[in-house]
Write an enzyme that holds these catalytic residues in place. Structure first.
Site, PDB file in Angstrom:
ATOM      1  CB  CYS A 178      -0.930  -0.002   1.210  1.00 35.77           C
ATOM      2  SG  CYS A 178      -1.886  -1.515   1.437  1.00 35.77           S
ATOM      3  N   GLY A 225       6.507   7.102   1.039  1.00 34.81           N
ATOM      4  CA  GLY A 225       7.375   7.425   2.166  1.00 34.81           C
ATOM      5  C   GLY A 225       8.063   6.203   2.754  1.00 34.81           C
ATOM      6  CE  LYS A 226       4.457   3.419   7.197  1.00 26.81           C
ATOM      7  NZ  LYS A 226       3.703   4.656   6.871  1.00 26.81           N
ATOM      8  CG  ASP A 239      -1.893   2.506  -3.118  1.00 25.62           C
ATOM      9  OD1 ASP A 239      -1.410   2.728  -1.997  1.00 25.62           O
ATOM     10  OD2 ASP A 239      -3.114   2.643  -3.365  1.00 25.62           O
ATOM     11  CG  ASP A 241       1.146   2.539   5.575  1.00 24.81           C
ATOM     12  OD1 ASP A 241       0.488   2.544   6.626  1.00 24.81           O
ATOM     13  OD2 ASP A 241       1.646   3.576   5.095  1.00 24.81           O
ATOM     14  CB  CYS A 288      -1.378   6.130  10.722  1.00 27.37           C
ATOM     15  SG  CYS A 288      -2.520   6.348   9.347  1.00 27.37           S
TER      16      CYS A 288
END
Length: 432
Positions: free
Chosen positions: A238, A243-244, A262, A309, A362
């Site tokens: 994902c 960023g990851k 994604d 994620d 998150c």
């Protein structure tokens, strides 16, 4: 614009947000487009006022006995910004675009400003319907955790190991007075000023050279603890804007195979430019051609690590997106739980025997974290959770203190616990 005029503008924007139930960013953008006279500093100051008011929406409404935009701004000035009445009153003069003068009731409420006797969810500034979940996650510390999530977030960056060292970037950005992050070996932290604005890091030469990326330290931590190693086959399932993905490439020292994909291909668009800047040459972006198409079918059962994620409510990022907590609805939580089950099932098909899934959200809600993992393990008996203490032992630096924040199956970070956004991580290993 004068400070008083900016407050009037913030009240106007809040009216739009509340009445039309729209994202704050959209309302602020529309306001700016229709008010060309407002400069960049004005727009930034107004945005800061709006977001600060939303951070304390419940507690300000209670203390000011009203949920109208004006009351929320007054409550924020007294509660979050801690301005005394003699400083607030001149900003509400009714002259030169200032809001109308304070009423006698407003003056009395500001003088005695307090949330004493308020329900716990109000004191924590957490939506009432989510309070039981929030309490289940944090127990007796729930109010304090909510208060921490209602504060402003610092600005963190991740030093890109492929191009720079933390010491070098620390020196280059010394004029912004950064400090090393307390957990991640690659993190630097910057604190916003009184107006909520931070340094313009994305205008720095080091950013354009790929020496660093903006990334919350919590996001860095969970990526680090996922356990990617040089030479492995790793999938960021994902990936979004990447960023990851970029952090994984650096941790893998640009060696091995790293696939980024994604389901929403539009979210991947920024990744191309970010990859070029970072120097990560081992990343392959896989874009789904249509709904239901699996762009990673050729590597099914081969991944050493699948990083998930997962889509979630974003409750762990309320410091950065304070309007989101008031817009999320029960139906959205149910939909995210369904999405999480689907993406975990997809990850299970991709990981090799002996490999692992790193499940990340998150979120601070147990329904999206331990509960989601527990449900997955019930459906996929060939997987077993990796004990959080063992996840921490596998880290390249000593992160053993994080063991205090272990949950049933993973680790729960939060602003109060770790000074980061509220990330959750659980590692799940497939039997060999």
């Amino acid at each position: 614009m004068t400070p008083a005029a900016r407050i009037s503008a913030a009240i106007e924007v809040l009216d739009d947000i509340i009445q039309r139930r729209r994202p704050a960013s959209d309302a602020l953008k529309d306001w700016g487009l229709s008010r060309r006279f407002a400069g960049s500093k004005d727009r930034a100051a107004i945005a800061s006022l709006v977001y600060d008011a939303l951070r304390r929406k419940a507690s300000s409404g209670y203390a000011m006995a009203s949920e109208e935009s004006r009351a929320l701004v007054l409550g924020m000035l007294a509660g979050l910004r801690r301005l005394p009445l003699p400083e607030i009153a001149p900003l509400f003069s009714g002259e030169n675009h200032a809001p109308a003068p304070l009423s006698s009731d407003e003056t009395a409420l500001l003088t005695a400003f307090s949330c004493d006797g308020a329900p716990d969810w109000v004191r924590a500034d957490v939506p009432e319907w989510l309070w039981s979940s929030f309490q289940a996650s944090f127990g007796e510390a729930a109010i304090a955790e909510g208060e921490a999530l209602a504060e402003r977030a610092p600005i963190d960056l991740r030093v890109n190991r492929l191009k720079a060292s933390r010491d070098a970037v620390l020196t280059d950005l010394a004029h912004f007075q950064p400090e090393p992050g307390p957990w991640s070996p690659d993190a630097l932290r910057f604190h916003a000023g009184h107006d909520g604005r931070g340094p313009s890091l994305q205008a720095e030469p080091g950013f354009f050279a790929g020496a660093f990326e903006i990334q919350d330290e919590g996001s860095q931590l969970v990526t680090l603890l996922a356990g990617a190693q040089p030479g492995q086959t790793v999938i960021d399932l994902c990936a979004g804007a990447g960023g990851k993905t970029l952090a994984l490439a650096a941790l893998m020292a640009n060696r091995g195979s790293l696939y980024a994909t994604d389901l929403d291909s539009r979210r991947l668009a920024p990744l191309h430019e970010r990859l070029a800047r970072s120097g990560a040459g081992m990343v392959e972006i896989r874009i789904p051609r249509s709904r239901g198409h699996e762009p990673l079918a050729d590597v099914e059962g081969q991944a050493d690590l699948v990083l998930v994620d997962a889509p979630c409510t974003g409750s762990g990022t309320w410091r950065r997106n304070p309007d989101a907590k008031w817009r999320v609805r029960p139906g959205a939580l149910a939909e995210r739980i369904k999405d999480q089950a689907e993406v975990l099932a997809r990850a299970a098909r991709l990981v090799r025997p002996g490999g692992r899934i790193a499940y990340i959200t998150c979120s601070v809600l147990p329904e999206e974290n331990d509960d989601a993992v527990r449900a997955f393990l019930g459906r996929q008996p060939e997987f077993a959770p990796v004990a959080p203490i063992d996840v921490l032992k596998g880290a390249e630096s000593d992160l053993s203190l994080l063991a205090r924040f272990a949950t049933g199956h993973g680790l729960q970070l939060s602003p109060r616990r770790t000074g980061t956004d509220g990330f959750y991580l659980a590692c799940l290993q497939r039997g060999g």
